[in-house]
Motif scaffolding. Structure first.
Motif, PDB file in Angstrom:
ATOM      1  N   ARG A   9       3.622   4.248 -10.131  1.00 22.27           N
ATOM      2  CA  ARG A   9       3.785   4.951 -11.411  1.00 22.27           C
ATOM      3  C   ARG A   9       5.028   5.842 -11.438  1.00 22.27           C
ATOM      4  O   ARG A   9       5.769   5.872 -12.436  1.00 22.27           O
ATOM      5  N   LEU A  10       5.277   6.589 -10.366  1.00 23.71           N
ATOM      6  CA  LEU A  10       6.435   7.479 -10.313  1.00 23.71           C
ATOM      7  C   LEU A  10       7.722   6.750 -10.651  1.00 23.71           C
ATOM      8  O   LEU A  10       8.642   7.322 -11.248  1.00 23.71           O
ATOM      9  N   HIS A  11       7.785   5.473 -10.289  1.00 26.69           N
ATOM     10  CA  HIS A  11       9.031   4.721 -10.382  1.00 26.69           C
ATOM     11  C   HIS A  11       9.215   3.998 -11.714  1.00 26.69           C
ATOM     12  O   HIS A  11      10.180   3.239 -11.868  1.00 26.69           O
ATOM     13  N   HIS A  12       8.299   4.215 -12.679  1.00 25.23           N
ATOM     14  CA  HIS A  12       8.520   3.626 -13.999  1.00 25.23           C
ATOM     15  C   HIS A  12       8.032   4.520 -15.142  1.00 25.23           C
ATOM     16  O   HIS A  12       7.918   4.072 -16.277  1.00 25.23           O
ATOM     17  N   ASN A  13       7.762   5.809 -14.851  1.00 27.94           N
ATOM     18  CA  ASN A  13       7.149   6.642 -15.885  1.00 27.94           C
ATOM     19  C   ASN A  13       8.123   7.569 -16.603  1.00 27.94           C
ATOM     20  O   ASN A  13       7.708   8.397 -17.405  1.00 27.94           O
ATOM     21  N   GLN A  14       9.415   7.456 -16.301  1.00 29.00           N
ATOM     22  CA  GLN A  14      10.412   8.242 -17.017  1.00 29.00           C
ATOM     23  C   GLN A  14      11.729   7.466 -17.057  1.00 29.00           C
ATOM     24  O   GLN A  14      11.923   6.515 -16.309  1.00 29.00           O
ATOM     25  N   ARG A  15      12.617   7.900 -17.936  1.00 28.63           N
ATOM     26  CA  ARG A  15      13.804   7.110 -18.235  1.00 28.63           C
ATOM     27  C   ARG A  15      14.687   6.864 -17.000  1.00 28.63           C
ATOM     28  O   ARG A  15      15.285   5.802 -16.865  1.00 28.63           O
ATOM     29  N   ASP A  16      14.773   7.860 -16.110  1.00 27.53           N
ATOM     30  CA  ASP A  16      15.635   7.700 -14.937  1.00 27.53           C
ATOM     31  C   ASP A  16      14.854   7.309 -13.690  1.00 27.53           C
ATOM     32  O   ASP A  16      15.302   7.528 -12.566  1.00 27.53           O
ATOM     33  N   ALA A  17      13.679   6.715 -13.863  1.00 26.18           N
ATOM     34  CA  ALA A  17      12.849   6.313 -12.732  1.00 26.18           C
ATOM     35  C   ALA A  17      13.540   5.233 -11.905  1.00 26.18           C
ATOM     36  O   ALA A  17      14.460   4.542 -12.362  1.00 26.18           O
ATOM     37  N   ILE A  93       7.918   1.634  -3.820  1.00 28.86           N
ATOM     38  CA  ILE A  93       6.769   2.401  -3.356  1.00 28.86           C
ATOM     39  C   ILE A  93       7.023   3.900  -3.473  1.00 28.86           C
ATOM     40  O   ILE A  93       8.070   4.407  -3.052  1.00 28.86           O
ATOM     41  N   ASP A  94       6.051   4.592  -4.046  1.00 32.53           N
ATOM     42  CA  ASP A  94       5.968   6.047  -3.968  1.00 32.53           C
ATOM     43  C   ASP A  94       5.074   6.346  -2.770  1.00 32.53           C
ATOM     44  O   ASP A  94       3.879   6.056  -2.790  1.00 32.53           O
ATOM     45  N   PRO A  95       5.615   6.925  -1.697  1.00 30.58           N
ATOM     46  CA  PRO A  95       4.826   7.046  -0.459  1.00 30.58           C
ATOM     47  C   PRO A  95       3.605   7.942  -0.567  1.00 30.58           C
ATOM     48  O   PRO A  95       2.742   7.890   0.310  1.00 30.58           O
ATOM     49  N   VAL A  96       3.510   8.760  -1.617  1.00 33.21           N
ATOM     50  CA  VAL A  96       2.319   9.606  -1.741  1.00 33.21           C
ATOM     51  C   VAL A  96       1.376   9.111  -2.833  1.00 33.21           C
ATOM     52  O   VAL A  96       0.394   9.779  -3.148  1.00 33.21           O
ATOM     53  N   ASP A  97       1.632   7.943  -3.385  1.00 36.66           N
ATOM     54  CA  ASP A  97       0.719   7.335  -4.354  1.00 36.66           C
ATOM     55  C   ASP A  97      -0.381   6.611  -3.575  1.00 36.66           C
ATOM     56  O   ASP A  97      -0.086   5.712  -2.776  1.00 36.66           O
ATOM     57  N   PRO A  98      -1.651   6.961  -3.776  1.00 36.77           N
ATOM     58  CA  PRO A  98      -2.722   6.299  -3.013  1.00 36.77           C
ATOM     59  C   PRO A  98      -2.723   4.780  -3.146  1.00 36.77           C
ATOM     60  O   PRO A  98      -3.110   4.071  -2.214  1.00 36.77           O
ATOM     61  N   VAL A 263      13.443   8.153   0.598  1.00 38.37           N
ATOM     62  CA  VAL A 263      14.859   8.222   0.188  1.00 38.37           C
ATOM     63  C   VAL A 263      15.258   6.867  -0.399  1.00 38.37           C
ATOM     64  O   VAL A 263      16.177   6.205   0.055  1.00 38.37           O
ATOM     65  N   THR A 264      14.556   6.471  -1.446  1.00 42.72           N
ATOM     66  CA  THR A 264      14.599   5.097  -1.949  1.00 42.72           C
ATOM     67  C   THR A 264      15.985   4.642  -2.391  1.00 42.72           C
ATOM     68  O   THR A 264      16.311   3.474  -2.281  1.00 42.72           O
ATOM     69  N   ASP A 265      16.824   5.550  -2.885  1.00 42.72           N
ATOM     70  CA  ASP A 265      18.151   5.147  -3.349  1.00 42.72           C
ATOM     71  C   ASP A 265      19.147   4.981  -2.220  1.00 42.72           C
ATOM     72  O   ASP A 265      20.244   4.469  -2.450  1.00 42.72           O
ATOM     73  N   GLU A 266      18.781   5.397  -1.011  1.00 44.51           N
ATOM     74  CA  GLU A 266      19.760   5.444   0.072  1.00 44.51           C
ATOM     75  C   GLU A 266      19.441   4.529   1.246  1.00 44.51           C
ATOM     76  O   GLU A 266      20.355   4.156   1.977  1.00 44.51           O
ATOM     77  N   ALA A 267      18.177   4.199   1.461  1.00 46.28           N
ATOM     78  CA  ALA A 267      17.790   3.497   2.684  1.00 46.28           C
ATOM     79  C   ALA A 267      17.436   2.045   2.407  1.00 46.28           C
ATOM     80  O   ALA A 267      16.677   1.742   1.486  1.00 46.28           O
TER      81      ALA A 267
END
Length: 290
Positions: A9-17, A93-98, A263-267
Motif C-alpha cells: 500500500r505504501l508504494h501506491h497510495n500517493q502521487r510520488d509513491a 515491498i514495504d518492509p513493515v507492511d504485514p 532504501v528502495t530507490d537506491e539498492a
C-alpha cells in the motif's frame, strides 16, 4: 515477456509513491519491450488513477490480494500453460507492511528463485531490470539509467548460501571483468575467502583483498552488510539463496533483504544466477554501445 506486478500500500497510495516513480522513469522502456504487466487489483487501480500506461494493452488486472490475486501470480511463475506463465515478478515491498510476509508473498519470491526468474523488490532493481532487457533487445542505452550502471562508484555485496557457493564462484570467474569494475566488493566469511582466492589466481595483487570479508552469515555477516545498505554504502547485492534448505539464521537473511527494500530507490538485489549472468552480459553490451 510477462511479469507479475504488485506493490504494498505504501508504494501506491500517493502521487510520488515508489510504484509511480518507477513507471515515470521506465514507462517508455515498458512500451518498447511490449512488456506484459499482470498487476494485482489495487496496484493496477493505482496505475490507472495516476494516468500511467494509458491505453497500454500489456497492463492486465488481476483480483485483489485478498481475493487471491497474489496467489495467482505465484502459480503463474511456476507455470500454468503457455498463456499463463510469467517470466518473473516485480513486488515493491514495504518492509513493515504485514502483508509482505504473508505466505503468498514469501512463496512468490521462493518460486522465482527456484525457477531462476527475476524477483524484483525495489524501485532501483525494477529500473535496472528494464534497462538490462532494453539493452538485450537492441535499444540504445537510456541516459536516465547511467546512475544505476556507474559501477565504479558503487559497492557490491556477493553472498551465497553453502549449496550455492560453487555457483557463486563460477559466476565470479565468468564475469570477473564486470565485477572488478566496482569501487569495492564485500562478502560474508567463507564466500569472501573463496572469492579472494579466485581473484588472486586471476592475477589480482597478492595480499590485497578483492572483497572485504565480514562475519559468516550465522555469525552476523548478513546483518553487517544490511547496515552498509542502510547507510547507503552498498548499492547492489548479488545474493544466491538456496530455497530448499532451512537456515538457522533465517532472521539475518530476512534482515538483509528488508534493508534493501527500505532504501528502495537506491539498492539493487539479484537472487538468481541466471538473472545475474544476464545482467552482467547487459553491462558489457551497454559499455560497447556507448
Amino acid at each position: 515477456m510477462r511479469l507479475g506486478l504488485a506493490a504494498n500500500r505504501l508504494h501506491h497510495n500517493q502521487r510520488d509513491a515508489a510504484l509511480f516513480r518507477w513507471l515515470r522513469a521506465c514507462e517508455r522502456g515498458v512500451r518498447e519491450l511490449a512488456l506484459g504487466l499482470h498487476a494485482v487489483g489495487r496496484t493496477h487501480d493505482g496505475i490507472v488513477r495516476a494516468g500511467l500506461l494509458a491505453g497500454y494493452d500489456g497492463l492486465q488486472r488481476y483480483p485483489y490480494g485478498r481475493e487471491g490475486g497474489l496467489m495467482k501470480l505465484v502459480a503463474e511463475v511456476v507455470g500454468m500453460g503457455p498463456e499463463r506463465t510469467l517470466d518473473g515478478a516485480i513486488y515493491l515491498i514495504d518492509p513493515v507492511d504485514p502483508s509482505s510476509i504473508f505466505p503468498e508473498a514469501v512463496a512468490l519470491k521462493r518460486q522465482c528463485v527456484i525457477h531462476g526468474k527475476p524477483f524484483i523488490s525495489t524501485v532501483a532493481s525494477a529500473r535496472d531490470w528494464i534497462e538490462m532487457e532494453r539493452v538485450h533487445a537492441g535499444f540504445a542505452p537510456d541516459p536516465g539509467a547511467d546512475d544505476l550502471l556507474a559501477l565504479e562508484k558503487q559497492t557490491l555485496a556477493l553472498i551465497a548460501h553453502d549449496a550455492m557457493k560453487p555457483q557463486m564462484l563460477a559466476f565470479a570467474a565468468e564475469h570477473f571483468d564486470v565485477l572488478s569494475r566496482f569501487d569495492a566488493r564485500v562478502a560474508t566469511g567463507t564466500t569472501g575467502q573463496r572469492l579472494n582466492e579466485l581473484a588472486w589466481s586471476r592475477g589480482w595483487p597478492a595480499g590485497r583483498e578483492w572483497v572485504q570479508r565480514y562475519q559468516s552469515g550465522p555469525m552476523g555477516g548478513d546483518a553487517q552488510i544490511a547496515d552498509l545498505v542502510l547507510e547507503h554504502r552498498c548499492q547492489r547485492a548479488i545474493f544466491f539463496e538456496d530455497p530448499h534448505v532451512p537456515r538457522q539464521h533465517e532472521a539475518d537473511i530476512q534482515l538483509l533483504e528488508r534493508a534493501v527494500t527500505t532504501v528502495t530507490d537506491e539498492a539493487v538485489c539479484m537472487t538468481s544466477p541466471r538473472v545475474a549472468a544476464r545482467w552482467s552480459e547487459a553491462v558489457r553490451l551497454r559499455a560497447r554501445s556507448q
